[in-house]
Design a protein around this motif. Sequence first.
Motif, PDB file in Angstrom:
ATOM      1  N   LEU A 117       0.901  -1.295   0.013  1.00 18.37           N
ATOM      2  CA  LEU A 117      -0.160  -0.070  -0.146  1.00 18.37           C
ATOM      3  C   LEU A 117       0.778   1.199   0.224  1.00 18.37           C
ATOM      4  N   ILE A 118       1.766   1.256   0.830  1.00 17.97           N
ATOM      5  CA  ILE A 118       2.834   2.607   0.954  1.00 17.97           C
ATOM      6  C   ILE A 118       3.564   2.558  -0.293  1.00 17.97           C
ATOM      7  N   ARG A 119       4.046   1.510  -1.120  1.00 21.01           N
ATOM      8  CA  ARG A 119       4.768   1.703  -2.058  1.00 21.01           C
ATOM      9  C   ARG A 119       4.111   2.302  -3.256  1.00 21.01           C
ATOM     10  N   ILE A 120       2.716   1.710  -3.538  1.00 20.53           N
ATOM     11  CA  ILE A 120       1.643   2.272  -4.499  1.00 20.53           C
ATOM     12  C   ILE A 120       1.593   3.683  -4.181  1.00 20.53           C
TER      13      ILE A 120
ATOM     14  N   LEU B 282       8.204  10.326   5.404  1.00 15.58           N
ATOM     15  CA  LEU B 282       6.933  10.131   5.422  1.00 15.58           C
ATOM     16  C   LEU B 282       6.383  10.127   6.857  1.00 15.58           C
ATOM     17  N   THR B 283       5.422  10.740   7.185  1.00 14.63           N
ATOM     18  CA  THR B 283       4.373  10.894   8.387  1.00 14.63           C
ATOM     19  C   THR B 283       3.300   9.820   8.013  1.00 14.63           C
TER      20      THR B 283
ATOM     21  N   ALA C  12       5.106  -4.153   9.044  1.00 16.58           N
ATOM     22  CA  ALA C  12       4.932  -3.825   7.611  1.00 16.58           C
ATOM     23  C   ALA C  12       6.123  -2.902   7.142  1.00 16.58           C
ATOM     24  N   PHE C  13       6.245  -1.623   7.946  1.00 16.24           N
ATOM     25  CA  PHE C  13       7.173  -0.505   7.495  1.00 16.24           C
ATOM     26  C   PHE C  13       8.530  -1.036   7.429  1.00 16.24           C
ATOM     27  N   ARG C  14       8.840  -2.186   8.330  1.00 19.48           N
ATOM     28  CA  ARG C  14      10.191  -2.378   8.344  1.00 19.48           C
ATOM     29  C   ARG C  14      10.613  -3.347   7.115  1.00 19.48           C
TER      30      ARG C  14
ATOM     31  N   TYR D 107      12.365   4.473   2.616  1.00 22.59           N
ATOM     32  CA  TYR D 107      11.405   5.273   3.238  1.00 22.59           C
ATOM     33  C   TYR D 107      12.079   5.848   4.788  1.00 22.59           C
ATOM     34  N   ALA D 108      11.904   6.987   5.022  1.00 25.22           N
ATOM     35  CA  ALA D 108      11.978   7.432   6.445  1.00 25.22           C
ATOM     36  C   ALA D 108      10.751   7.699   7.112  1.00 25.22           C
TER      37      ALA D 108
END
Length: 364
Positions: free
Chosen positions: A201-204, A211-212, A224-226, A231-232
């Motif tokens: 989802l974040i990649r798309i 990013l916050t 999932a973020f790992r 991305y920061a």
Amino acid sequence: MATTLAAFVPPHCPRKSCRYHRCADGWRWIRIGSFTRDCHPRRIPRFRCCHCRATFSTQTFSTTYYLKRPDLLEPVAHRLLACSGYRQISKEARCHHTTVMGLATRLGQHALLLFRELKPHGPVEEPLVIDGFESFAYSQYHPLHLNLAVGAHSHFTYAFTFARLRRKGRMTAGQKARRAAIEVTHGRPDPKALEASIAELIRIAVPAQPLTIRSDEHPAYPRAFRRLSGYAIRHERTPSVQARTPGNPLFPINLLDLLLRHNSANHKRETIAFSKRHQSVIERAAWLLAWRNWGKHFSERQRDGTPAMRLGQATRPWSVRRLLSARRFDSRTELPGSWREYYRREIDTPGIRNPRRHTLMRAT
């Protein structure tokens, strides 16, 4: 309408094999008459590509291409946004309910291409609010998540993904036995499907950037973020029990969840219009989210602009007719990751044999 069709200029060659399909610079074509049909407009102009020699018509570039009832596409689009079920719509339109199902599929596929083609360019300059909208298809033993990424200020939906879940919660011994039998036959859903879906989802939604992200306290989100590289991410978490008022940091996603249930018959509580296929959930959601981005005012009373207008992507709301004004070609729009599977109808539903695939060669 006849004057409009007479002045129509083909934007590119519609054949995928032609070198002028993706870029029309230097493309030449000629008119080769017309043909008549039973519905309005009756006379349809025809053309020929001077390079690949393929013939086509104005209908080739219309969203109603290849439809036997082109007059139904726009009315069905409105009815789907008005929380009608397929059989209710078919009774009003005097057609079979499978006709409505086919039109809903076309609207969902069109919405996916629209999302990608009109995607904001450049870095995202607002926090993203993410959450999983939980529903089910076929039966309550097949729950699912529609994971959504929404702009905190614009309320623009940047992306969504789908994930199958395992039925959870309080169950009787008989229900547990039935779940076990289903999992023996169809397999157990991937326990890490939610993590993978959120990462995608974040990649798309946005390119790699600082990013916050705002979310509730679901433990799958940090995992999932790992999975993401480049991305920061600053992760701001809000308890899901906090009052869902406009002051809640998660209000943009809470409001979208509310609209999904309000405008979709298949997501109403205790409904008999629930989706029978996971693929149908994706297609109806894609059409509603596209309309919400470009066609629906943030406030119906104040008429204060759509999410796309808040982002500067539009100057006025798009009507349903404008959203459906031109056909999008999947060969000209690169769909990311699982969205290609959504478009090709490759999301299966356990328990349903012989799922329908997108196999038409010359239709959207």
